[in-house]
Enzyme design. Sequence first.
Site, mmCIF file in Angstrom:
data_model
loop_
_atom_site.group_PDB
_atom_site.id
_atom_site.type_symbol
_atom_site.label_atom_id
_atom_site.label_comp_id
_atom_site.label_asym_id
_atom_site.label_seq_id
_atom_site.Cartn_x
_atom_site.Cartn_y
_atom_site.Cartn_z
ATOM 1 N N GLY A 1 0.834 -1.198 0.000
ATOM 2 C CA GLY A 1 0.000 0.000 0.000
ATOM 3 C C GLY A 1 0.867 1.246 0.000
ATOM 4 C CB CYS B 1 5.084 2.354 7.323
ATOM 5 S SG CYS B 1 4.589 3.820 6.407
ATOM 6 C CG HIS C 1 -0.648 1.301 7.293
ATOM 7 N ND1 HIS C 1 0.323 0.827 8.151
ATOM 8 C CD2 HIS C 1 -0.007 2.150 6.441
ATOM 9 C CE1 HIS C 1 1.483 1.382 7.848
ATOM 10 N NE2 HIS C 1 1.318 2.186 6.804
ATOM 11 C CG HIS D 1 0.143 6.902 5.320
ATOM 12 N ND1 HIS D 1 1.269 7.379 5.931
ATOM 13 C CD2 HIS D 1 0.363 5.570 5.121
ATOM 14 C CE1 HIS D 1 2.138 6.377 6.104
ATOM 15 N NE2 HIS D 1 1.606 5.265 5.628
HETATM 16 NI NI NI Z 1 2.524 3.369 5.605
#
Ligand code: NI
Length: 167
Positions: free
Chosen positions: A45, A92, A134, A138
């Site tokens: 992602g 991440c 998640h 952001h």
């Molecule tokens: Ni992330």
Amino acid sequence: MLLPILQYPDPRLLQKAEPVTEVTPEIRELAADMVETMYARDGIGLAAPQVGVPLRLVVIDISGPDAREDLRILVNPRLTLSGASQECEEGCLSVNSYRAKVERREFARVEAQDLDGNMLSFDADGLLAVCAQHECDHLDGVLFIDHISRLKRQMLDRKLNKKASAK
Ligand code: NI
């Protein structure tokens, strides 16, 4: 085109992103570049703020670097969460080489627009629900490390400070 990914603690990662008002050719190009960048970094992602663009645009493909067969491009995504909270290990691309367990809700109803401006929606569970939460975080300037314990966060920040001052 591969895009550079901002690294924590870059302050641009902490800004709230603005809605996409119109899917222009530039937005389509940005989405394509984000997909290319996500795949090149073996990610599942990526959100536009991570590449320095403060817009509500997310790309997700949880099928992983070998399959790459479940691409979802979400413009202005909105989540409706349900189910129990459960812990899942996350990483991440903006917090290199760090992983931690984070509590997420079990289910997410995802509503968004596609690149043609059409509404789309789907129900997510498992990894897809985690990833959607998640990535949408952001867009609100929230990182997964904002959900970990204060002690773990202090340890991480100390490690990163040490690295920064060693440069
Ligand atoms: Ni992330």
